[in-house]
Design an enzyme around this catalytic site. Structure first.
Site, PDB file in Angstrom:
ATOM      1  N   GLU A  95       0.854  -1.176   0.000  1.00 47.41           N
ATOM      2  CA  GLU A  95       0.000   0.000   0.000  1.00 47.41           C
ATOM      3  C   GLU A  95       0.893   1.230   0.000  1.00 47.41           C
ATOM      4  O   GLU A  95       2.001   1.202   0.545  1.00 47.41           O
ATOM      5  CB  GLU A  95      -0.898   0.030   1.239  1.00 47.41           C
ATOM      6  CG  GLU A  95      -1.879  -1.110   1.334  1.00 47.41           C
ATOM      7  CD  GLU A  95      -2.722  -1.035   2.592  1.00 47.41           C
ATOM      8  OE1 GLU A  95      -2.823   0.077   3.168  1.00 47.41           O
ATOM      9  OE2 GLU A  95      -3.278  -2.065   3.008  1.00 47.41           O
ATOM     10  N   HIS A 137       9.406  -3.141  -9.273  1.00 46.66           N
ATOM     11  CA  HIS A 137       8.088  -2.584  -9.605  1.00 46.66           C
ATOM     12  C   HIS A 137       6.981  -3.107  -8.684  1.00 46.66           C
ATOM     13  O   HIS A 137       5.895  -2.533  -8.642  1.00 46.66           O
ATOM     14  CB  HIS A 137       7.746  -2.829 -11.079  1.00 46.66           C
ATOM     15  CG  HIS A 137       7.343  -4.232 -11.419  1.00 46.66           C
ATOM     16  ND1 HIS A 137       8.201  -5.148 -11.976  1.00 46.66           N
ATOM     17  CD2 HIS A 137       6.163  -4.873 -11.285  1.00 46.66           C
ATOM     18  CE1 HIS A 137       7.569  -6.287 -12.181  1.00 46.66           C
ATOM     19  NE2 HIS A 137       6.328  -6.150 -11.766  1.00 46.66           N
ATOM     20  N   ASP A 176      15.277  -3.988 -12.218  1.00 43.27           N
ATOM     21  CA  ASP A 176      13.989  -4.359 -11.625  1.00 43.27           C
ATOM     22  C   ASP A 176      14.149  -5.380 -10.501  1.00 43.27           C
ATOM     23  O   ASP A 176      13.360  -6.319 -10.387  1.00 43.27           O
ATOM     24  CB  ASP A 176      13.023  -4.890 -12.683  1.00 43.27           C
ATOM     25  CG  ASP A 176      11.564  -4.801 -12.229  1.00 43.27           C
ATOM     26  OD1 ASP A 176      11.297  -4.076 -11.248  1.00 43.27           O
ATOM     27  OD2 ASP A 176      10.709  -5.460 -12.848  1.00 43.27           O
ATOM     28  N   ASN A 178       2.343 -12.458 -10.195  1.00 42.06           N
ATOM     29  CA  ASN A 178       3.468 -13.347  -9.947  1.00 42.06           C
ATOM     30  C   ASN A 178       4.810 -12.627 -10.026  1.00 42.06           C
ATOM     31  O   ASN A 178       5.858 -13.252  -9.854  1.00 42.06           O
ATOM     32  CB  ASN A 178       3.477 -14.503 -10.945  1.00 42.06           C
ATOM     33  CG  ASN A 178       2.337 -15.460 -10.738  1.00 42.06           C
ATOM     34  OD1 ASN A 178       1.222 -15.164 -11.173  1.00 42.06           O
ATOM     35  ND2 ASN A 178       2.570 -16.572 -10.077  1.00 42.06           N
ATOM     36  N   SER A 179       4.812 -11.337 -10.310  1.00 40.12           N
ATOM     37  CA  SER A 179       6.060 -10.584 -10.380  1.00 40.12           C
ATOM     38  C   SER A 179       6.872 -10.771  -9.108  1.00 40.12           C
ATOM     39  O   SER A 179       6.352 -10.629  -8.005  1.00 40.12           O
ATOM     40  CB  SER A 179       5.779  -9.089 -10.566  1.00 40.12           C
ATOM     41  OG  SER A 179       5.404  -8.810 -11.876  1.00 40.12           O
ATOM     42  N   GLY A 237      33.721   0.106 -19.992  1.00 38.71           N
ATOM     43  CA  GLY A 237      34.228   1.263 -20.724  1.00 38.71           C
ATOM     44  C   GLY A 237      34.303   1.074 -22.217  1.00 38.71           C
ATOM     45  O   GLY A 237      35.267   1.475 -22.866  1.00 38.71           O
ATOM     46  N   ILE A 238      33.268   0.452 -22.782  1.00 41.43           N
ATOM     47  CA  ILE A 238      33.220   0.272 -24.228  1.00 41.43           C
ATOM     48  C   ILE A 238      31.856   0.689 -24.762  1.00 41.43           C
ATOM     49  O   ILE A 238      30.875   0.741 -24.022  1.00 41.43           O
ATOM     50  CB  ILE A 238      33.485  -1.189 -24.652  1.00 41.43           C
ATOM     51  CG1 ILE A 238      32.403  -2.120 -24.078  1.00 41.43           C
ATOM     52  CG2 ILE A 238      34.875  -1.640 -24.224  1.00 41.43           C
ATOM     53  CD1 ILE A 238      32.475  -3.538 -24.596  1.00 41.43           C
ATOM     54  N   GLY A 266      29.388  -0.229 -28.334  1.00 44.38           N
ATOM     55  CA  GLY A 266      29.336  -1.207 -29.414  1.00 44.38           C
ATOM     56  C   GLY A 266      27.937  -1.649 -29.728  1.00 44.38           C
ATOM     57  O   GLY A 266      26.963  -0.949 -29.436  1.00 44.38           O
TER      58      GLY A 266
END
Length: 455
Positions: free
Chosen positions: A57, A109, A139, A214-215, A271-272, A274
């Site tokens: 809540e 969430h 998440d 079900n999260s 540190g790339i 791509g």
């Protein structure tokens, strides 16, 4: 929720019945009328006490009024925004990972914005819980029950050992019905939903039946070990369509251990820059690999640069595990944690090389402005260094956010706060941590230099 030709929904799982051939391979017999019958019941008897239903809540701000044109809202300010708090309730699932301390993993969430969290066990007992830490980009959330007593924790498996076709079982609280068991297989690994939210996605895809509520619940193997945290589905209607996603247990466990140790997630950085390896890139750079992470740029003085990684390299494995995509590499590196040593396997001129890399912290290179000062809610920041100008760039401003109301725009460069110059997020954070009575940002925009008072 993300709409395309389908709906991406943050939820988790429900129940389907295993066929006899699948159960036979599970080798989990039970006795019915004197005969051994394949069943998941013995395994579930041990696991179900570790799975919890979560009810929350809280209050959330109302939406901003839409009857004022966006370009004028900054001038009208707060009185013209409907931000009165509104009560909400929600349901979800979770799994106990530490019985003694009462630690439970769930989705961010599920508990985001909650003022009250109640945890219900399979035996009917209820506990109040508090939030220990969260990471919205992956998440994942860690909560803790008050006065834990006689709890059961799940055993955590090595999700890197999963293979497509492995059997899966999901447990959760769909539609608030209570504990419900579902079954399926690993449909794919290293999945991304294609979201442009900047989140770290390296999902296990499963065909177990999934539904709202079900999260945060567990995805387990046939040994009753945690292999993932159920998070989302793709569906044309929002209901179960046989495509569900779970955060791998290794990734979730890395994050919660950082929260336990440091009180926050300390994200690792290689540190790339791509993208995904494709047939054209493979041919152009003379590599026979079919999958991997193509390196287009190496940031100076980064962990990758110090390890000898170069633009044009193709990273094909991390700690001996194959890497299918740049998104998978990005998620695994980010959730490994700053300071951790990892081993990369990369191809250069189709020759394989192994190198050990100590990951750097990314807190000085990118941040959510909300974590720095509430008045900048909705802005995303990154370090800026180009054409002799250093500062902090506003890379994204959410529409109708507080940052947008204050007048910030995408591409703004913050070069100072009050009378102090700012060269990076670290300096910006340090100035704001001193809690100045007024905050005036010195901003470069389209060649102009001006101050913007935000507090």
């Amino acid at each position: 929720m993300k709409k395309r030709h389908f709906i991406l929904t943050s939820i988790a799982l429900g129940l389907s019945v295993l066929s006899t051939p699948m159960l036979a391979q599970a080798s989990l017999p039970t006795v019915v009328e004197g005969q051994a019958v394949p069943s998941l019941a013995p395994m579930l008897e041990k696991v179900l006490p570790s799975v919890v239903s979560i009810s929350v809540e809280g209050q959330q701000k109302g939406a901003q009024r839409n009857d004022i044109p966006e370009e004028f809202r900054f001038f009208f300010g707060e009185p013209f925004a409907d931000r009165s708090p509104r009560q909400f309730r929600g349901l979800g699932s979770g799994v106990i990972i530490d019985a003694e301390k009462g630690y439970i993993i769930t989705n961010n969430h599920v508990i985001d914005g909650a003022d009250k969290i109640t945890v219900k066990l399979s035996d009917g007992r209820e506990f109040k819980a508090k939030t220990i830490g969260t990471d919205n980009l992956s998440d994942v959330a860690l909560i803790q029950v008050e006065k834990p007593n006689n709890l059961t924790a799940v055993k955590i498996a090595d999700s890197d050992k999963l293979k497509v076709g492995d059997f899966t079982v999901a447990i959760g609280n769909p539609f608030g019905l209570g504990q419900t068991v579902t079954s399926g297989i690993v449909s794919a690994l290293g999945r991304s939903t294609g979201s442009d939210s900047g989140s770290y996605e390296n999902y296990i895809q499963t065909d177990a039946a999934v539904n709202r509520g079900n999260s945060g619940g567990p995805l387990i193997n046939l040994q009753g070990e945690l292999i993932g945290i159920n998070t989302a589905i793709i569906s044309p209607s929002g209901g179960n369509a046989g495509i569900a996603f779970a955060i791998p247990s290794n990734m979730a466990n890395n994050l919660v251990q950082q929260i336990i140790e440091f009180g926050e997630v300390r994200r690792g950085m290689l540190g790339i820059k791509g993208g995904e390896l494709n047939a054209d890139l493979a041919e152009a750079f003379n590599v026979t690999a079919k999958q991997g992470a193509f390196v287009s740029e190496v940031i100076p003085d980064s962990a990758a640069a110090k390890a000898g990684i170069k633009a044009g390299d193709v990273i094909v494995a991390l700690n001996g595990q194959k890497i299918a995509s740049f998104a998978e590499l990005r998620a695994k590196i980010a959730t490994s944690g700053a300071g951790k040593e990892v081993e990369l396997t990369y191809l250069r001129d189709d020759k394989s090389h192994n190198v050990k890399v100590t990951l750097q912290s990314d807190e000085l290179n990118q941040a959510s402005a909300t974590n720095l000062i509430p008045a900048l809610e909705g802005a995303e920041l990154s370090n800026y260094n180009s054409k002799g100008v250093t500062g902090v760039e506003i890379t994204k401003v959410a529409p109708n956010s507080l940052a947008a109301q204050r007048g910030l725009r995408n591409g703004d460069i913050i070069v100072g706060v009050n009378r102090s110059s700012v060269e990076n997020i670290g300096q910006f954070r340090k100035i704001l941590d001193s809690k100045p009575s007024a905050v005036a940002l010195n901003i470069l925009r389209d060649g102009s230099n001006f101050y913007l008072l935000i507090q």
